[in-house]
Design a protein around this motif. Structure first.
Motif, short mmCIF file in Angstrom:
data_model
loop_
_atom_site.label_atom_id
_atom_site.label_comp_id
_atom_site.label_asym_id
_atom_site.label_seq_id
_atom_site.Cartn_x
_atom_site.Cartn_y
_atom_site.Cartn_z
N ASP A 14 0.85 -1.20 0.07
CA ASP A 14 -0.02 -0.06 0.06
C ASP A 14 0.77 1.31 0.00
O ASP A 14 1.71 1.23 0.81
N ASP A 15 0.42 2.17 -0.85
CA ASP A 15 1.34 3.56 -1.10
C ASP A 15 1.04 4.33 0.16
O ASP A 15 1.77 5.36 0.50
N ASP A 16 -0.05 4.40 0.77
CA ASP A 16 -0.69 5.02 1.88
C ASP A 16 0.21 4.84 3.23
O ASP A 16 -0.33 3.68 3.79
N GLU A 17 0.89 5.75 3.66
CA GLU A 17 1.35 5.27 4.83
C GLU A 17 0.48 5.20 6.04
O GLU A 17 0.54 4.48 7.12
N ASN A 19 -2.48 4.15 6.02
CA ASN A 19 -2.97 2.60 5.77
C ASN A 19 -1.87 1.67 6.39
O ASN A 19 -2.28 0.45 7.25
N ARG A 20 -0.68 1.77 6.06
CA ARG A 20 0.39 0.90 6.63
C ARG A 20 0.48 0.79 8.05
O ARG A 20 0.37 -0.21 8.85
N GLU A 40 5.65 -0.25 -0.16
CA GLU A 40 5.04 0.90 -0.71
C GLU A 40 4.23 0.66 -2.34
O GLU A 40 3.41 1.64 -2.29
N ASP A 41 4.85 -0.18 -2.93
CA ASP A 41 4.09 -0.33 -4.23
C ASP A 41 4.55 -1.76 -4.63
O ASP A 41 5.03 -2.52 -4.11
N ASP A 68 -3.16 -3.07 -2.18
CA ASP A 68 -3.90 -1.86 -2.63
C ASP A 68 -3.97 -1.90 -4.26
O ASP A 68 -3.30 -2.37 -5.07
N MET A 71 -1.69 2.48 -6.98
CA MET A 71 -0.55 2.77 -6.41
C MET A 71 0.42 3.29 -7.34
O MET A 71 -0.23 3.09 -8.49
N LYS A 120 -11.81 -1.14 1.96
CA LYS A 120 -10.98 -0.62 3.03
C LYS A 120 -11.80 0.18 4.09
O LYS A 120 -11.79 1.20 4.09
#
Length: 140
Positions: A14-17, A19-20, A40-41, A68, A71, A120
């Protein structure tokens, strides 16, 4: 899944910090035996998977991917297509996730032969709803 007697690693892509971080916290609320890695991707996730194969004599240990859909560099569908090109990834379990109002994105990953699509909503609910994790987590 290859090496079923091994405890799997959960790979969150997932590129969204935010969410991580949310998934990391949610996993921390569960009593589990899982390994946990983030990417991240799709490109970073592929690098991780290739490294796991190299460290394990050409065999991919059990990995469950939470992916995700949208991304940068490599999106969810592109990642799944790259997996399909390599027979080493044939037994990999992949769940894509995104918002429920993304019909084109949902179709693109479903066409890429994923194991399921999750929305999500709540990271904790997402983790506890995955059938492959039931043997490895205890819900509080």
């Amino acid at each position: 899944m290859t090496g079923c007697n091994q405890t799997p690693t959960l790979l969150l892509v997932d590129d969204d910090e935010i969410n991580r971080i949310a998934f990391t916290r949610a996993l921390g609320q569960l009593n589990h035996d899982l390994g946990f890695v983030t990417a991240e991707d799709g490109l970073e996730a592929l690098e991780y998977l290739h490294e796991r194969i190299a460290r394990n004599n050409g065999v991919l240990p059990p990995v469950i991917v939470l992916l995700d859909v949208y991304m940068p560099r490599m999106n969810g569908a592109e990642f799944c297509n790259a997996l399909a090109e390599n027979p080493c990834f044939g037994d990999l379990t992949v769940y894509a996730f995104g918002t429920a109002d993304m019909p084109v994105a949902i179709r693109s990953v479903l066409d890429a032969h994923i194991d399921g699509y999750l929305t999500k909503d709540s990271p904790l609910e997402t983790l506890t709803s995955l059938p492959q994790l039931e043997a490895y987590i205890q819900i509080p």
